[in-house]
Design an enzyme around this catalytic site. Sequence first.
Site: not given
Ligand code: SAM
Ligand code: SF4
Length: 397
Positions: A64, A68, A71, A108, A139, A199, A271
């Site tokens: 990606c 973040c 992530c 989802c 979802c 959500c 949730r």
């Molecule tokens: N890329 C899209 C986005 O960021 O909206 C969708 C996928 S992203 C992985 C969805 C959510 O996963 C993020 O908004 C975050 O809240 C959650 N997430 C990702 N990594 C995480 C982690 N290490 N611990 C807890 N929640 C996590």
């Molecule tokens: Fe990309 Fe992960 Fe951020 Fe979603 S949460 S935008 S998958 S880096």
Amino acid sequence: MSAVSPLPDRRFPIRHDWTRAEVEAVFDLPFTELLHRAGCAHREHFDPTEVQVSTLLSVKTGGCPEDCAYCPQSAHHGTSLAASKLMDVDAVVEQARQAKADGASRFCMGAAWRSPKPRDMPKVVAMVRAVKALGLETCVTLGMLDAGQARELKDAGLDYYNHNLDTDPEYYGQIIHTRTVQDRFDTLTHVRDAGMKTCCGGIVGMGETRRQRASLLVTLANLPRHPESVPINQLVPVAGTPLANAPALDPFEFVRTVAVARILMPASMVRLSAGRAAMSDEMQALCFAAGANSIFHGEKLLTTGNPDPGYDSALFQRLGLRPMSVENVKSSLSDIPGLTIVRENSGGGCGGGGSCGCSEGGGTGPTLAETTRKRELAQLSREPEDGCGCGCGCEHG
Ligand code: SAM
Ligand code: SF4
Ligand code: DTB
């Protein structure tokens, strides 16, 4: 015995005017008092023995472009995760069929995208149509959407779009640098305008303060419509991400966050989301008592682990919980007739100083214990309350 007077319709109405000070006061309540109030809010809108069950599938993993800090799927971090292409529709449908057989009511699908490219949309639309045709709620979470993409997904039969605010808007810039919180609000607007449910929640345990957790929940509750689903994720620390060594949050603080979310957004599904694999059974039980009524079921979240499905079933049995049917899920927020919408502070107040979580703030009044005792007595005997009419049982009108 005096004449029976009806109890107010809603002690925990839908509000969009929460202040941070008010919500911090709710956060600061003695733990058992906070759980009691969250439990009341929960019962006002739901059967507390039912838990909505969703299954999650990563349909496009890793690589990606966003950064973040939490992530494992970000290409900016040195995680060992291999990137993969968008899955084929048939393979996704097979997984959805299995999830339904295992008791899920919602499926989802998540993609590690900043936003979907035009070439990706036909395949995603086909996935949504096919999963919906199985009789499951649908979802997806694909990153940012424009208005046209949101309408396309709605037309395909999408029920929910997951798009989290993730943290306090003021802390956002320390966690994510490749987009702004306004980008998030814009996508949520497109999703709502297209007629889908949102959500939307966040992550706790990223080094934020209680004040910042309160601020995240205020921001969620003061959106034009409460998200119908509010995921509260506990950070899953993943090696290679900037938050790999974030200090663990006190479990009671996580439970408090769930309870405050329940009080602020009483008719939404709250949730208990990521992080359950690291939680004790007792902590999860406290989260359910605090008003959590939705989980992800299945051995994996997107890329990290989740409790074993058999273990979850046993936990439900030990706690006397059961999965919510698709029909009952449909009786959440937007389908409840006659919800009171309170948009402005009504002044006067119940004397709880905002701390009781009811719709009336400010003023001076009875102590917490008096308020609680009177409320319980009023419920038991159904005698007239000499309170403020907010239903909190206080003596100030
Ligand atoms: N890329 C899209 C986005 O960021 O909206 C969708 C996928 S992203 C992985 C969805 C959510 O996963 C993020 O908004 C975050 O809240 C959650 N997430 C990702 N990594 C995480 C982690 N290490 N611990 C807890 N929640 C996590
Ligand atoms: Fe990309 Fe992960 Fe951020 Fe979603 S949460 S935008 S998958 S880096
Ligand atoms: C949400 O709020 N949590 C889920 C879902 N929405 C998509 C994702 C959790 C991801 C946890 C880290 C991972 O497994 O990669």
